[in-house]
Motif scaffolding. Structure first.
Motif, short mmCIF file in Angstrom:
data_model
loop_
_atom_site.label_atom_id
_atom_site.label_comp_id
_atom_site.label_asym_id
_atom_site.label_seq_id
_atom_site.Cartn_x
_atom_site.Cartn_y
_atom_site.Cartn_z
N ILE A 119 44.24 47.49 43.37
CA ILE A 119 44.75 46.59 42.81
C ILE A 119 45.60 45.49 43.47
O ILE A 119 45.15 44.16 43.34
CB ILE A 119 45.39 47.06 41.48
CG1 ILE A 119 44.71 47.72 40.56
CG2 ILE A 119 46.27 45.94 40.63
CD1 ILE A 119 45.35 48.60 39.50
N GLY A 120 46.06 45.86 44.31
CA GLY A 120 47.02 44.92 45.25
C GLY A 120 46.14 43.99 46.18
O GLY A 120 46.38 42.86 46.12
N VAL A 121 45.29 44.74 46.78
CA VAL A 121 44.37 44.01 47.61
C VAL A 121 43.38 42.89 46.64
O VAL A 121 43.40 41.78 47.05
CB VAL A 121 43.47 44.85 48.35
CG1 VAL A 121 42.27 43.82 49.03
CG2 VAL A 121 43.95 45.63 49.47
N GLY A 122 43.23 43.45 45.45
CA GLY A 122 42.43 42.46 44.73
C GLY A 122 43.19 41.25 44.09
O GLY A 122 42.61 40.26 44.03
N VAL A 126 42.95 36.67 45.64
CA VAL A 126 42.50 35.39 44.91
C VAL A 126 43.43 34.28 45.68
O VAL A 126 42.84 33.24 45.44
CB VAL A 126 43.29 35.55 43.63
CG1 VAL A 126 43.44 34.23 42.68
CG2 VAL A 126 42.56 36.55 42.85
N PHE A 127 44.32 34.61 46.48
CA PHE A 127 45.01 33.58 47.00
C PHE A 127 44.48 33.26 48.75
O PHE A 127 45.22 32.49 49.19
CB PHE A 127 46.70 34.11 47.19
CG PHE A 127 47.21 34.59 45.89
CD1 PHE A 127 47.67 33.37 45.12
CD2 PHE A 127 47.49 35.68 45.34
CE1 PHE A 127 48.40 33.39 43.77
CE2 PHE A 127 48.08 35.79 43.93
CZ PHE A 127 48.51 34.65 43.30
N PHE A 128 43.64 33.83 49.01
CA PHE A 128 43.21 33.83 50.38
C PHE A 128 41.79 33.12 50.38
O PHE A 128 40.85 33.95 49.99
CB PHE A 128 43.12 35.06 51.30
CG PHE A 128 44.32 35.61 51.58
CD1 PHE A 128 45.11 35.12 52.48
CD2 PHE A 128 44.90 36.81 50.92
CE1 PHE A 128 46.63 35.54 52.73
CE2 PHE A 128 46.03 37.31 51.13
CZ PHE A 128 47.05 36.54 52.17
N PRO A 129 41.64 31.90 50.77
CA PRO A 129 40.24 31.16 50.56
C PRO A 129 38.96 31.91 51.38
O PRO A 129 38.09 31.96 51.11
CB PRO A 129 40.72 29.85 51.32
CG PRO A 129 41.87 29.66 51.06
CD PRO A 129 42.60 31.01 51.16
N TRP A 130 39.65 32.54 52.48
CA TRP A 130 38.75 33.25 53.31
C TRP A 130 38.32 34.64 52.94
O TRP A 130 37.40 35.29 53.73
CB TRP A 130 38.89 33.25 54.77
CG TRP A 130 40.54 33.69 54.98
CD1 TRP A 130 41.70 33.09 54.86
CD2 TRP A 130 40.82 35.16 54.77
NE1 TRP A 130 42.75 33.80 55.07
CE2 TRP A 130 42.35 35.24 54.71
CE3 TRP A 130 40.23 36.45 54.62
CZ2 TRP A 130 43.24 36.61 54.85
CZ3 TRP A 130 40.84 37.65 54.92
CH2 TRP A 130 42.30 37.60 54.69
N THR A 134 34.01 35.19 44.88
CA THR A 134 33.02 34.10 44.42
C THR A 134 34.04 33.13 43.50
O THR A 134 34.84 33.73 42.67
CB THR A 134 32.08 34.69 43.39
OG1 THR A 134 31.22 35.75 44.15
CG2 THR A 134 31.16 33.72 42.62
N PRO A 135 33.99 31.81 43.73
CA PRO A 135 35.00 31.08 43.01
C PRO A 135 34.79 31.20 41.35
O PRO A 135 33.61 31.15 40.80
CB PRO A 135 34.32 29.47 43.09
CG PRO A 135 33.63 29.73 44.47
CD PRO A 135 33.13 31.24 44.50
#
Length: 199
Positions: A119-122, A126-130, A134-135
């Motif tokens: 959950i933390g990685v998920g 969201v905050f890392f563009p790289w 999927t947008p």
């Protein structure tokens, strides 16, 4: 993901997986050990308990591991971020939390640590563009989280009710009819194997 792993030497992948596995095992320490109650009875040697635990762990991974992996993987994380770097981040954070909890003598569940890491990685993805997310796609599957939470809430209740009913049944049907120390000792040996089957 599979493409990332295919580009790495298989020996290196094996070493990394073994190192991470050892890290999780060391991090768990004495926590989350279901066979400790069997060893504590003194009716089976520690070597026998370890061998039984080893066999059961292997069988459990082969028979039930796919369902757990599917729930934690595809059920919680969007497919676009189920890549090798994120998987390594999940495992590394799980190891860190297990080690910290064991060093601080805190009770910890490996399953809870893994799900928390996922959950933390998920959330961070969201905050890392790289990240490759999927947008517009949610990084974390709400249905998967609800499924896990339902299991966490219901399993202790079911376990408590089952243990209470089993205790009442054994007290009235079995223990009340035992006469003499020899009969009690024989029943204890049988109960150890029953306990082993339950855990």
């Amino acid at each position: 993901n599979r493409r990332d792993l295919m580009s790495i030497d298989p020996i290196i992948v094996l070493i990394i997986v073994m190192a991470l596995g050892i890290g999780i095992a060391v991090g768990i320490g004495a926590n989350d050990e279901t066979l400790s109650t069997v060893a504590g009875t003194g009716k089976l040697s520690l070597n026998k308990v370890l061998m039984i635990g080893f066999v059961c762990a292997i069988l459990g991974a082969f028979l039930f591991g796919s369902g757990t992996s599917e729930t934690i993987g595809s059920g919680l994380l969007d497919a676009s971020i189920r890549t090798t770097p994120f998987i390594l981040a999940i495992i590394s954070s799980t190891i860190f939390w297990l080690l910290l909890s064991s060093l601080k003598s805190l009770p910890v569940s490996t399953t809870h640590a893994v799900v928390g890491s996922v959950i933390g990685v998920g959330i961070l993805a969201v905050f890392f563009p790289w990240s490759g997310l999927t947008p517009g796609a949610p990084a974390i599957g709400a249905a998967g989280i609800i499924k896990v939470l339902i299991g966490w809430v219901t399993s202790p209740v079911v376990g408590f009710v089952g243990a209470y009913l089993m205790h009442k049944f054994l007290s009235r049907v079995v223990l009340s009819k035992l006469k003499g120390m020899e009969a009690i000792e024989k029943s204890e040996k049988i109960f150890v194997w029953i306990l082993l089957g339950i855990v």
